[in-house]
Design a protein around this motif. Structure first.
Motif, short mmCIF file in Angstrom:
data_model
loop_
_atom_site.label_atom_id
_atom_site.label_comp_id
_atom_site.label_asym_id
_atom_site.label_seq_id
_atom_site.Cartn_x
_atom_site.Cartn_y
_atom_site.Cartn_z
N ALA A 15 39.90 -42.51 -13.20
CA ALA A 15 39.07 -42.54 -11.98
C ALA A 15 39.79 -41.80 -10.85
CB ALA A 15 38.70 -43.97 -11.60
N ARG A 16 40.35 -40.67 -11.18
CA ARG A 16 41.06 -39.76 -10.27
C ARG A 16 42.44 -40.29 -9.84
NH1 ARG A 16 38.45 -39.79 -5.80
NH2 ARG A 16 39.62 -38.10 -4.93
N MET A 17 42.80 -41.50 -10.26
CA MET A 17 44.11 -42.05 -9.84
C MET A 17 45.18 -41.63 -10.85
SD MET A 17 43.22 -45.95 -8.66
CE MET A 17 42.09 -46.39 -9.96
N ASN A 21 48.23 -42.87 -11.14
CA ASN A 21 49.25 -43.88 -11.45
C ASN A 21 48.64 -45.14 -12.07
OD1 ASN A 21 47.87 -44.42 -9.11
ND2 ASN A 21 49.63 -45.17 -7.97
N VAL A 22 47.82 -44.93 -13.09
CA VAL A 22 47.21 -46.09 -13.78
C VAL A 22 47.78 -46.14 -15.19
CG1 VAL A 22 45.06 -47.08 -14.65
CG2 VAL A 22 45.11 -46.00 -12.39
N TRP A 23 48.32 -47.32 -15.57
CA TRP A 23 49.07 -47.41 -16.84
C TRP A 23 48.39 -48.25 -17.90
CZ3 TRP A 23 53.13 -44.19 -17.42
CH2 TRP A 23 53.60 -43.60 -16.25
N PHE A 24 48.10 -49.51 -17.60
CA PHE A 24 47.58 -50.40 -18.66
C PHE A 24 46.31 -51.10 -18.18
CE2 PHE A 24 52.06 -50.07 -19.60
CZ PHE A 24 52.11 -50.02 -20.99
N LEU A 25 45.22 -50.96 -18.94
CA LEU A 25 43.98 -51.69 -18.67
C LEU A 25 43.66 -52.54 -19.90
CD1 LEU A 25 43.79 -49.06 -16.79
CD2 LEU A 25 41.35 -49.44 -16.83
N PRO A 26 44.04 -53.82 -19.85
CA PRO A 26 43.81 -54.69 -21.02
C PRO A 26 42.37 -55.22 -21.03
CG PRO A 26 44.89 -55.92 -19.27
CD PRO A 26 44.72 -54.52 -18.75
N SER A 27 41.93 -55.71 -22.18
CA SER A 27 40.69 -56.49 -22.20
C SER A 27 41.02 -57.86 -21.61
CB SER A 27 40.18 -56.65 -23.63
OG SER A 27 41.07 -57.49 -24.35
N CYS A 28 39.99 -58.63 -21.25
CA CYS A 28 40.24 -59.96 -20.66
C CYS A 28 41.02 -60.85 -21.63
CB CYS A 28 38.92 -60.62 -20.26
SG CYS A 28 38.19 -59.86 -18.81
N ASP A 29 40.66 -60.79 -22.91
CA ASP A 29 41.37 -61.64 -23.88
C ASP A 29 42.83 -61.21 -24.02
OD1 ASP A 29 39.19 -63.18 -24.32
OD2 ASP A 29 38.60 -62.24 -26.21
N THR A 30 43.06 -59.91 -23.95
CA THR A 30 44.44 -59.42 -24.02
C THR A 30 45.23 -59.90 -22.81
OG1 THR A 30 43.67 -57.45 -25.17
CG2 THR A 30 45.89 -57.35 -24.23
N LEU A 31 44.61 -59.81 -21.64
CA LEU A 31 45.32 -60.21 -20.42
C LEU A 31 45.63 -61.71 -20.46
CD1 LEU A 31 46.52 -59.49 -17.72
CD2 LEU A 31 44.24 -59.51 -16.71
N HIS A 32 44.70 -62.48 -20.99
CA HIS A 32 44.93 -63.91 -21.15
C HIS A 32 46.19 -64.14 -21.98
CE1 HIS A 32 44.28 -68.08 -22.32
NE2 HIS A 32 43.31 -68.17 -21.43
N GLU A 33 46.30 -63.36 -23.06
CA GLU A 33 47.47 -63.47 -23.94
C GLU A 33 48.76 -63.06 -23.22
OE1 GLU A 33 47.22 -61.06 -27.45
OE2 GLU A 33 47.04 -62.80 -28.73
N TRP A 34 48.65 -61.98 -22.42
CA TRP A 34 49.83 -61.53 -21.66
C TRP A 34 50.32 -62.64 -20.73
CZ3 TRP A 34 48.60 -55.93 -19.45
CH2 TRP A 34 48.46 -55.05 -20.53
N ASN A 74 26.37 -39.90 -15.78
CA ASN A 74 26.49 -41.20 -16.44
C ASN A 74 27.54 -42.05 -15.73
OD1 ASN A 74 26.76 -43.36 -18.10
ND2 ASN A 74 27.66 -42.24 -19.83
N PRO A 75 27.14 -42.75 -14.65
CA PRO A 75 28.12 -43.50 -13.84
C PRO A 75 28.77 -44.67 -14.56
CG PRO A 75 25.89 -43.72 -12.93
CD PRO A 75 25.77 -42.82 -14.13
N SER A 76 28.43 -44.89 -15.86
CA SER A 76 29.15 -45.95 -16.57
C SER A 76 30.48 -45.44 -17.12
CB SER A 76 28.29 -46.55 -17.69
OG SER A 76 28.14 -45.59 -18.71
N VAL A 77 30.75 -44.14 -16.92
CA VAL A 77 32.07 -43.62 -17.29
C VAL A 77 32.68 -42.86 -16.11
CG1 VAL A 77 31.64 -43.43 -19.79
CG2 VAL A 77 31.15 -41.49 -18.32
N THR A 78 34.00 -42.76 -16.12
CA THR A 78 34.70 -42.02 -15.07
C THR A 78 34.61 -40.53 -15.37
OG1 THR A 78 36.82 -41.92 -16.23
CG2 THR A 78 36.39 -43.92 -14.94
N ILE A 79 35.01 -39.70 -14.41
CA ILE A 79 34.95 -38.25 -14.65
C ILE A 79 35.88 -37.82 -15.79
CG2 ILE A 79 34.09 -37.47 -12.39
CD1 ILE A 79 36.97 -36.91 -11.58
N GLU A 80 36.83 -38.70 -16.15
CA GLU A 80 37.71 -38.38 -17.29
C GLU A 80 37.11 -38.86 -18.61
OE1 GLU A 80 38.70 -40.48 -14.85
OE2 GLU A 80 39.98 -39.26 -13.54
N GLY A 81 35.98 -39.58 -18.53
CA GLY A 81 35.33 -40.07 -19.76
C GLY A 81 35.75 -41.48 -20.16
N TYR A 82 36.48 -42.20 -19.30
CA TYR A 82 36.87 -43.58 -19.59
C TYR A 82 35.81 -44.55 -19.06
CZ TYR A 82 41.51 -41.68 -20.60
OH TYR A 82 42.55 -40.99 -21.12
#
Ligand SMILES: C[S@@+](CC[C@H](N)C(=O)[O-])C[C@H]1O[C@@H](n2cnc3c(N)ncnc32)[C@H](O)[C@@H]1O
Length: 323
Positions: free
Chosen positions: A244-246, A248-261, A302-310
């Motif tokens: 999303a143009r940033m 310095n973005v490193w890790f985007l977990p799913s909610c279940d993954t973050l719960h585990e973290w 398609n605003p459900s994805v970022t300009i990078e396709g994420y």
């Protein structure tokens, strides 16, 4: 830009002696501590702010300081021009003597999502890590916190805090230009620690979670807000290049993954209290933040994805307890 009041607070107003260890980390000669190129211009702007004492304020439902009748339109325009010398104003909105500061973010919407779901802040000591200009710190004071310390590694945002503090001097709300990593280790002092919008900026998310835990007293509460993705336990997006143009973005977990973290980092009573996509109404260009914003970071077709396709930015809020 004088931290002596904060030092006094840390040394004598709080029961836990560990608070006083923060004092030695503060810049004791603020004006000479930084050699950022824009720093002199920001200091000049702070000195140019008018001496107005607010006749009232509200930190509970908004951040409003003073009333419109204390200023005429010409004075308000001058105030706006001075505050814009410390542009960009990302977090807000603030209302100062009738001046509506329509910042890039509707940070009040984030606050509304969590305020009823966290441990009540009445009489608590609170640390807000990556607090930006301190918008939420003022709201925490409005919710009854006894002491709020915000820390942010970006100096501009501390200058914006001082601009607001210039007009509102009583509540025990302080923002210091420090990173979480600058704070003394094993503080074990704060009743509540917030980290909102920071985890995805960290290269080492577990160090961040452990650092937050280190600042909490046993039984204290962490409020964690970060970017997440949809997906099962174990899934994490590590964007290649920008997200999303940033840069310095490193890790985007799913909610279940973050719960585990959070579990792995030693928290208990972990609860997901909110999850949702960020809308272009919540984050956008305004006359207080004139650079590009979220709408330009999303795919036009398609605003459900970022300009990078994420996947487009989705944020989750967790609360968890330090055992
Ligand atoms: C996206 S902003 C979030 C601001 C605010 N917490 C909010 O939720 O609106 C992230 C902030 O975290 C700060 N930051 C990043 N890493 C940090 C660290 N290790 N310690 C303190 N602040 C940090 C950045 O300077 C930035 O102002």
């Amino acid at each position: 830009m004088d931290y002596s009041e904060l030092v006094t607070f840390l040394d004598s107003e709080l029961d836990n002696k560990n608070f006083s260890r923060i004092s030695e980390k503060l810049p004791n000669d603020f004006l000479n501590a930084f050699n950022h190129g824009d720093f002199p211009a920001w200091v000049e702007a702070l000195h140019a702010l008018p001496d107005l004492t607010p006749d009232s304020w509200d930190l509970q439902d908004t951040v409003r300081i003073g009333s419109a009748s204390q200023c005429n339109d010409e004075q308000r325009q001058k105030l706006k021009e001075t505050l814009l010398k410390i542009h960009p104003w990302r977090k807000g909105p603030f209302e100062l003597f009738g001046l509506q500061m329509n910042t890039e973010w509707r940070s009040d919407w984030k606050w509304d999502r969590l305020k009823e779901q966290i441990a009540p802040l009445e009489n608590r000591t609170v640390l807000d890590v990556g607090c930006g200009n301190g918008y939420h710190c003022w709201r925490m004071a409005g919710a009854g916190a006894r002491f709020v310390l915000g820390v942010d590694s970006h100096l501009l945002f501390t200058m914006q805090y001082w601009a607001i503090r210039h007009f509102l001097k009583t509540p025990p709300v302080f923002v210091a230009p420090l990173a979480l990593e600058d704070l003394p280790t094993e503080l074990k002092a704060f009743d509540s620690v917030f980290s909102m919008g920071v985890l995805y900026h960290r290269r080492s998310p577990f160090d961040h979670l452990y650092g937050l835990k280190d600042c909490l007293r046993p039984g204290g509460e962490l409020v964690l807000e970060t970017l997440v993705i949809e997906g099962e336990k174990g899934m994490t997006l590590v964007p290649q290049g920008r997200y999303a143009r940033m840069p310095n973005v490193w890790f985007l977990p799913s909610c279940d993954t973050l719960h585990e973290w959070l579990e792995k980092a030693g928290f208990k009573n972990i609860r997901l209290i909110n999850v949702g996509y960020t809308s272009p109404e919540e984050q956008r260009t305004t006359d207080w933040m004139t650079f590009e914003s979220l709408p330009e970071a999303l795919d036009l077709k398609n605003p459900s994805v970022t300009i990078e396709g994420y996947p487009a930015p989705m944020r989750a809020i967790f609360v968890a307890e330090k055992p």
